[in-house]
Design a protein around this motif. Structure first.
Motif, PDB file in Angstrom:
ATOM      1  N   LEU A   6      43.520  41.056  39.148  1.00  0.00           N
ATOM      2  CA  LEU A   6      42.759  40.041  38.425  1.00  0.00           C
ATOM      3  C   LEU A   6      41.256  40.257  38.568  1.00  0.00           C
ATOM      4  N   THR A   7      40.568  40.393  37.438  1.00  0.00           N
ATOM      5  CA  THR A   7      39.111  40.394  37.420  1.00  0.00           C
ATOM      6  C   THR A   7      38.665  38.991  37.034  1.00  0.00           C
ATOM      7  N   VAL A   8      38.168  38.247  38.004  1.00  0.00           N
ATOM      8  CA  VAL A   8      37.776  36.850  37.806  1.00  0.00           C
ATOM      9  C   VAL A   8      36.255  36.774  37.887  1.00  0.00           C
ATOM     10  N   LEU A   9      35.617  36.395  36.791  1.00  0.00           N
ATOM     11  CA  LEU A   9      34.160  36.397  36.697  1.00  0.00           C
ATOM     12  C   LEU A   9      33.626  34.983  36.518  1.00  0.00           C
ATOM     13  N   THR A  10      32.444  34.748  37.063  1.00  0.00           N
ATOM     14  CA  THR A  10      31.747  33.488  36.857  1.00  0.00           C
ATOM     15  C   THR A  10      30.253  33.772  36.890  1.00  0.00           C
ATOM     16  N   ILE A  11      29.457  32.747  36.626  1.00  0.00           N
ATOM     17  CA  ILE A  11      28.000  32.869  36.721  1.00  0.00           C
ATOM     18  C   ILE A  11      27.535  31.948  37.841  1.00  0.00           C
ATOM     19  N   ARG A  12      26.811  32.521  38.777  1.00  0.00           N
ATOM     20  CA  ARG A  12      26.369  31.791  39.962  1.00  0.00           C
ATOM     21  C   ARG A  12      24.932  32.162  40.265  1.00  0.00           C
ATOM     22  N   ASP A  13      24.073  31.149  40.356  1.00  0.00           N
ATOM     23  CA  ASP A  13      22.647  31.380  40.624  1.00  0.00           C
ATOM     24  C   ASP A  13      22.038  32.361  39.633  1.00  0.00           C
ATOM     25  N   GLY A  14      22.451  32.252  38.372  1.00  0.00           N
ATOM     26  CA  GLY A  14      21.883  33.088  37.332  1.00  0.00           C
ATOM     27  C   GLY A  14      22.369  34.521  37.315  1.00  0.00           C
ATOM     28  N   ARG A  15      23.419  34.847  38.083  1.00  0.00           N
ATOM     29  CA  ARG A  15      23.949  36.210  38.135  1.00  0.00           C
ATOM     30  C   ARG A  15      25.451  36.177  37.907  1.00  0.00           C
ATOM     31  N   MET A  16      25.982  37.227  37.282  1.00  0.00           N
ATOM     32  CA  MET A  16      27.417  37.328  37.107  1.00  0.00           C
ATOM     33  C   MET A  16      28.060  37.732  38.428  1.00  0.00           C
ATOM     34  N   ASN A  17      29.085  36.963  38.814  1.00  0.00           N
ATOM     35  CA  ASN A  17      29.786  37.196  40.069  1.00  0.00           C
ATOM     36  C   ASN A  17      31.254  37.489  39.802  1.00  0.00           C
ATOM     37  N   VAL A  18      31.860  38.259  40.714  1.00  0.00           N
ATOM     38  CA  VAL A  18      33.286  38.553  40.660  1.00  0.00           C
ATOM     39  C   VAL A  18      33.939  37.991  41.915  1.00  0.00           C
ATOM     40  N   LEU A  19      35.149  37.525  41.774  1.00  0.00           N
ATOM     41  CA  LEU A  19      35.909  37.011  42.905  1.00  0.00           C
ATOM     42  C   LEU A  19      36.632  38.166  43.600  1.00  0.00           C
ATOM     43  N   LEU A  20      36.366  38.332  44.896  1.00  0.00           N
ATOM     44  CA  LEU A  20      37.000  39.377  45.685  1.00  0.00           C
ATOM     45  C   LEU A  20      37.744  38.767  46.864  1.00  0.00           C
ATOM     46  N   VAL A  21      38.792  39.450  47.299  1.00  0.00           N
ATOM     47  CA  VAL A  21      39.522  39.054  48.503  1.00  0.00           C
ATOM     48  C   VAL A  21      39.464  40.207  49.497  1.00  0.00           C
ATOM     49  N   ARG A  22      39.378  39.856  50.771  1.00  0.00           N
ATOM     50  CA  ARG A  22      39.441  40.874  51.818  1.00  0.00           C
ATOM     51  C   ARG A  22      40.898  41.048  52.224  1.00  0.00           C
ATOM     52  N   ARG A  23      41.400  42.256  52.087  1.00  0.00           N
ATOM     53  CA  ARG A  23      42.809  42.493  52.345  1.00  0.00           C
ATOM     54  C   ARG A  23      43.144  42.291  53.821  1.00  0.00           C
TER      55      ARG A  23
END
Length: 217
Positions: A6-23
Motif C-alpha cells: 500500500l502506497t498511502v499518501l497525505t499532505i502534512r506541513d505543506g509536504r507530501m508524506n507517505v505512510l511507512l511501517v518498520r518491519r
C-alpha cells in the motif's frame, strides 16, 4: 504467493508524506517499508488491502489498484507477486502500528529515513507519479482542503504533490476557468491581515477539462 502493498499518501506541513511501517519480523526486520502483507485464502485483493491498512496502521481509506510487481527475486522468501494499491488520505491522521509492524509513521517523500525493504522504493515512485497525474485531470486536490477553502490553499496542495512552485495568478485563472472544479461560497476570509480572500468549495466535476498540466520539468 500473492501479497498486497500500500502506497498511502497525505499532505502534512505543506509536504507530501507517505505512510511507512518498520518491519518487526524477517525479512528486513527493522527496515522501513510500505504497509502490506499476504492475501488470505478467503480474501479477494481489495479485502486484503483494506485489512492490511487497518491492521498495520489503524486507519482506513479509499484504495485503488496501482500496479502489479512480480520480479523473480523481489522477496527473499520465494516467488511473491504483489498487487500494489494507492490511497490518498486527507488530514494526516494519527497512525498506530499493529500485527507484525514495530512502528508506523508519516515521512516526507523527499526525505525517506533509509532504503526501503523489498522493491518498495519502486512501488512508492509509481504511486507518487499516479497521484501527480490524477491532480492533472481530476478534482482530487480539493479533497485535501477544508470544506471551504481559498484558491491559495488549493494551490498549496498542487505545489506539495507536484513539488514545484506555481504562479498564483495563472493558477487562479485556470482553476476558476475550469468548469465544475470549484464554486464560490459567496463568502470570504475574515480576521486576517491583508485583503480578504474568496472562499470556494468543490464543484461537481468528475474530470477536469481542460486538464491542469504540470509545469515542464
Amino acid at each position: 504467493m500473492v501479497a498486497v502493498d500500500l502506497t498511502v499518501l497525505t499532505i502534512r506541513d505543506g509536504r507530501m508524506n507517505v505512510l511507512l511501517v518498520r518491519r518487526g519480523v524477517p525479512p528486513y526486520k527493522g527496515r522501513w517499508a510500505l504497509p502490506g502483507g499476504f492475501v488470505l485464502d478467503e480474501e479477494d485483493l481489495d479485502e486484503a488491502a483494506a485489512r492490511e491498512l487497518r491492521e498495520e496502521t489503524g486507519i482506513g481509506g479509499h484504495l485503488e489498484q496501482l500496479a502489479s510487481y512480480g520480479a523473480p527475486r523481489r522477496d527473499p522468501r520465494g516467488r511473491v507477486v504483489s498487487v500494489a494499491y494507492l490511497a490518498l488520505i486527507p488530514g494526516a491522521p494519527t497512525v498506530t502500528a499493529g500485527t507484525d509492524a514495530a512502528a508506523a509513521s508519516w515521512h516526507p517523500v523527499d526525505e525517506l529515513p533509509t532504503r526501503l525493504a523489498f522493491d518498495h522504493e519502486r512501488i512508492l515512485a509509481d504511486g507518487i507519479e499516479r497521484a501527480r497525474a490524477k491532480l492533472e485531470y481530476t478534482p482530487l486536490a480539493a479533497a485535501f482542503c477544508p470544506p471551504a477553502f481559498t484558491i491559495g490553499e488549493l494551490r498549496s496542495v498542487y505545489e506539495a504533490v507536484w513539488g514545484t512552485a506555481l504562479d498564483p495568478r495563472n493558477f487562479h485563472r485556470k482553476v476558476t476557468g475550469t468548469e465544475g472544479f470549484v464554486e464560490s461560497t459567496g463568502t470570504a476570509t475574515a480576521g486576517e491581515r491583508g485583503r480578504p480572500a474568496q472562499l470556494y468549495r468543490r464543484g461537481d466535476a468528475v474530470t477536469l477539462y481542460p486538464p491542469l498540466l504540470r509545469p515542464p520539468g
